[in-house]
Design a protein around this motif. Structure first.
Motif, PDB file in Angstrom:
ATOM      1  N   PRO A   1       0.815  -1.404  -0.203  1.00 42.23           N
ATOM      2  CA  PRO A   1      -0.025  -0.269  -0.046  1.00 42.23           C
ATOM      3  C   PRO A   1       0.969   1.462  -0.031  1.00 42.23           C
ATOM      4  O   PRO A   1       0.391   2.267  -0.484  1.00 42.23           O
ATOM      5  CB  PRO A   1      -0.894  -0.155   1.382  1.00 42.23           C
ATOM      6  N   ARG A   2       2.142   1.181   0.429  1.00 37.27           N
ATOM      7  CA  ARG A   2       3.120   2.401   0.463  1.00 37.27           C
ATOM      8  C   ARG A   2       3.729   2.585  -0.890  1.00 37.27           C
ATOM      9  O   ARG A   2       4.643   3.426  -1.229  1.00 37.27           O
ATOM     10  CB  ARG A   2       4.029   2.129   1.648  1.00 37.27           C
ATOM     11  N   ALA A   3       3.536   1.580  -1.740  1.00 41.18           N
ATOM     12  CA  ALA A   3       4.274   1.833  -3.167  1.00 41.18           C
ATOM     13  C   ALA A   3       4.384   3.342  -3.767  1.00 41.18           C
ATOM     14  O   ALA A   3       3.078   3.656  -4.054  1.00 41.18           O
ATOM     15  CB  ALA A   3       3.811   0.719  -4.111  1.00 41.18           C
ATOM     16  N   PRO A   4       5.240   4.104  -4.126  1.00 37.80           N
ATOM     17  CA  PRO A   4       5.097   5.050  -4.750  1.00 37.80           C
ATOM     18  C   PRO A   4       4.190   5.445  -5.796  1.00 37.80           C
ATOM     19  O   PRO A   4       3.526   6.476  -6.122  1.00 37.80           O
ATOM     20  CB  PRO A   4       6.359   5.478  -5.146  1.00 37.80           C
ATOM     21  N   ILE A   5       4.051   4.360  -6.599  1.00 37.01           N
ATOM     22  CA  ILE A   5       3.213   4.111  -7.969  1.00 37.01           C
ATOM     23  C   ILE A   5       1.696   4.847  -7.429  1.00 37.01           C
ATOM     24  O   ILE A   5       1.126   5.314  -8.428  1.00 37.01           O
ATOM     25  CB  ILE A   5       3.141   2.826  -8.578  1.00 37.01           C
ATOM     26  N   PHE A   6       1.302   4.496  -6.251  1.00 35.01           N
ATOM     27  CA  PHE A   6      -0.176   4.969  -5.798  1.00 35.01           C
ATOM     28  C   PHE A   6      -0.285   6.497  -5.824  1.00 35.01           C
ATOM     29  O   PHE A   6      -1.327   7.008  -6.178  1.00 35.01           O
ATOM     30  CB  PHE A   6      -0.359   4.280  -4.637  1.00 35.01           C
ATOM     31  N   GLN A   7       0.985   7.102  -5.882  1.00 34.00           N
ATOM     32  CA  GLN A   7       0.795   8.771  -5.810  1.00 34.00           C
ATOM     33  C   GLN A   7       0.487   9.167  -7.225  1.00 34.00           C
ATOM     34  O   GLN A   7       0.337  10.524  -7.531  1.00 34.00           O
ATOM     35  CB  GLN A   7       2.196   9.324  -5.457  1.00 34.00           C
ATOM     36  N   TYR A   8       0.815   8.252  -8.094  1.00 32.60           N
ATOM     37  CA  TYR A   8       0.624   8.740  -9.376  1.00 32.60           C
ATOM     38  C   TYR A   8      -0.580   8.241 -10.233  1.00 32.60           C
ATOM     39  O   TYR A   8      -0.648   8.382 -11.538  1.00 32.60           O
ATOM     40  CB  TYR A   8       1.927   8.185 -10.447  1.00 32.60           C
ATOM     41  N   ALA A   9      -1.264   7.208  -9.639  1.00 32.99           N
ATOM     42  CA  ALA A   9      -2.432   6.603 -10.134  1.00 32.99           C
ATOM     43  C   ALA A   9      -3.605   7.352  -9.973  1.00 32.99           C
ATOM     44  O   ALA A   9      -3.816   7.624  -8.941  1.00 32.99           O
ATOM     45  CB  ALA A   9      -2.461   5.226  -9.515  1.00 32.99           C
ATOM     46  N   ASP A  10      -4.590   7.192 -10.812  1.00 35.65           N
ATOM     47  CA  ASP A  10      -5.893   7.553 -10.531  1.00 35.65           C
ATOM     48  C   ASP A  10      -6.748   6.562 -10.069  1.00 35.65           C
ATOM     49  O   ASP A  10      -7.698   6.848  -9.231  1.00 35.65           O
ATOM     50  CB  ASP A  10      -6.625   7.767 -12.165  1.00 35.65           C
ATOM     51  N   TYR A  11      -6.242   5.222 -10.076  1.00 37.04           N
ATOM     52  CA  TYR A  11      -7.085   4.207  -9.579  1.00 37.04           C
ATOM     53  C   TYR A  11      -5.981   3.231  -8.908  1.00 37.04           C
ATOM     54  O   TYR A  11      -5.298   2.794  -9.586  1.00 37.04           O
ATOM     55  CB  TYR A  11      -7.979   3.281 -10.388  1.00 37.04           C
ATOM     56  N   GLY A  12      -6.329   2.846  -7.765  1.00 36.22           N
ATOM     57  CA  GLY A  12      -5.176   1.836  -7.126  1.00 36.22           C
ATOM     58  C   GLY A  12      -5.778   0.706  -6.396  1.00 36.22           C
ATOM     59  O   GLY A  12      -6.940   0.902  -5.941  1.00 36.22           O
ATOM     60  N   ILE A  13      -5.341  -0.517  -6.914  1.00 38.40           N
ATOM     61  CA  ILE A  13      -5.894  -1.893  -6.120  1.00 38.40           C
ATOM     62  C   ILE A  13      -4.734  -2.458  -5.182  1.00 38.40           C
ATOM     63  O   ILE A  13      -3.421  -2.569  -5.894  1.00 38.40           O
ATOM     64  CB  ILE A  13      -6.379  -2.757  -7.092  1.00 38.40           C
ATOM     65  N   VAL A  14      -4.795  -2.428  -4.003  1.00 37.50           N
ATOM     66  CA  VAL A  14      -3.851  -3.173  -3.201  1.00 37.50           C
ATOM     67  C   VAL A  14      -4.068  -4.612  -3.106  1.00 37.50           C
ATOM     68  O   VAL A  14      -5.097  -5.044  -2.427  1.00 37.50           O
ATOM     69  CB  VAL A  14      -3.599  -2.502  -1.611  1.00 37.50           C
ATOM     70  N   GLY A  15      -3.161  -5.537  -3.615  1.00 38.52           N
ATOM     71  CA  GLY A  15      -3.465  -6.697  -3.632  1.00 38.52           C
ATOM     72  C   GLY A  15      -2.443  -7.451  -4.395  1.00 38.52           C
ATOM     73  O   GLY A  15      -1.479  -6.800  -4.993  1.00 38.52           O
ATOM     74  N   ASP A  16      -2.735  -8.779  -4.285  1.00 39.72           N
ATOM     75  CA  ASP A  16      -1.610  -9.686  -5.281  1.00 39.72           C
ATOM     76  C   ASP A  16      -2.101  -9.609  -6.476  1.00 39.72           C
ATOM     77  O   ASP A  16      -2.813 -10.017  -6.970  1.00 39.72           O
ATOM     78  CB  ASP A  16      -1.527 -11.031  -4.529  1.00 39.72           C
ATOM     79  N   LEU A  17      -1.104  -9.258  -7.307  1.00 40.08           N
ATOM     80  CA  LEU A  17      -1.483  -9.399  -8.774  1.00 40.08           C
ATOM     81  C   LEU A  17      -1.773 -10.511  -9.318  1.00 40.08           C
ATOM     82  O   LEU A  17      -2.697 -10.601 -10.244  1.00 40.08           O
ATOM     83  CB  LEU A  17      -0.316  -8.831  -9.795  1.00 40.08           C
ATOM     84  N   PHE A  18      -1.507 -11.720  -8.800  1.00 40.27           N
ATOM     85  CA  PHE A  18      -1.968 -13.126  -9.243  1.00 40.27           C
ATOM     86  C   PHE A  18      -2.996 -13.378  -9.223  1.00 40.27           C
ATOM     87  O   PHE A  18      -4.080 -14.408  -9.553  1.00 40.27           O
ATOM     88  CB  PHE A  18      -1.013 -14.060  -9.008  1.00 40.27           C
ATOM     89  N   GLU A  19      -3.747 -12.697  -8.076  1.00 41.30           N
ATOM     90  CA  GLU A  19      -5.276 -12.838  -7.607  1.00 41.30           C
ATOM     91  C   GLU A  19      -6.185 -11.625  -8.367  1.00 41.30           C
ATOM     92  O   GLU A  19      -7.235 -11.763  -8.979  1.00 41.30           O
ATOM     93  CB  GLU A  19      -5.533 -12.594  -6.135  1.00 41.30           C
ATOM     94  N   VAL A  20      -5.711 -10.475  -8.359  1.00 38.52           N
ATOM     95  CA  VAL A  20      -6.240  -9.364  -8.985  1.00 38.52           C
ATOM     96  C   VAL A  20      -6.374  -9.322 -10.360  1.00 38.52           C
ATOM     97  O   VAL A  20      -7.668  -9.200 -11.052  1.00 38.52           O
ATOM     98  CB  VAL A  20      -5.799  -8.058  -8.475  1.00 38.52           C
ATOM     99  N   VAL A  21      -5.364  -9.719 -11.142  1.00 33.75           N
ATOM    100  CA  VAL A  21      -5.416  -9.464 -12.662  1.00 33.75           C
ATOM    101  C   VAL A  21      -6.599 -10.579 -13.080  1.00 33.75           C
ATOM    102  O   VAL A  21      -7.132 -10.103 -14.155  1.00 33.75           O
ATOM    103  CB  VAL A  21      -3.894  -9.907 -13.281  1.00 33.75           C
ATOM    104  N   PRO A  22      -6.366 -11.733 -12.881  1.00 31.06           N
ATOM    105  CA  PRO A  22      -7.571 -12.663 -13.532  1.00 31.06           C
ATOM    106  C   PRO A  22      -8.904 -12.172 -13.122  1.00 31.06           C
ATOM    107  O   PRO A  22      -9.698 -12.271 -13.982  1.00 31.06           O
ATOM    108  CB  PRO A  22      -7.472 -14.079 -12.683  1.00 31.06           C
TER     109      PRO A  22
END
Ligand SMILES: Cc1cc2nc3c(=O)[nH]c(=O)nc-3n(C[C@H](O)[C@H](O)[C@H](O)COP(=O)(O)OP(=O)(O)OC[C@H]3O[C@@H](n4cnc5c(N)ncnc54)[C@H](O)[C@@H]3O)c2cc1C
Length: 75
Positions: free
Chosen positions: A41-62
């Protein structure tokens, strides 16, 4: 992509499992809409994102892929 390479300006940019290092941001910060998926949740990318999903990409992407397919199929 970024400081050392290509610059992109897509309408929609998915940053999946990317920390948001400034070198990378320099290559995509003119994207229209940025969606970030990161387990930290502290990843800097979230400061540049319009939408953010905190989660494991292997679960979220599917799940996201299935939902997007449903939306697209509605036409
Ligand atoms: C001089 C110089 C020039 C550079 N030029 C560029 C450049 O042009 N372009 C560029 O991209 N980089 C460049 N870099 C490298 C840049 O600084 C970063 O090291 C690099 O962009 C980090 O890449 P990353 O975010 O993919 O990896 P990492 O920093 O390792 O981050 C991985 C991220 O993924 C997340 N993650 C891991 N597993 C999962 C999971 N299962 N689910 C969800 N999230 C997960 C972590 O929380 C973390 O935030 C340069 C570096 C230097 C020193």
């Amino acid at each position: 992509m970024g400081k050392s390479g290509k610059t992109v300006s897509p309408k929609l940019y998915f940053a999946v499992g990317l920390s948001g290092a400034i070198h990378h941001i320099m290559g995509m910060d003119t994207s229209k809409v940025v969606v970030a998926i990161n387990k930290d949740p502290r990843a800097p990318i979230f400061q540049y994102a319009d939408y953010g999903i905190v989660g494991d990409l292997f679960e979220v992407v599917p799940i996201l892929t299935e939902e997007l397919k449903k939306e697209v199929s509605k036409g």
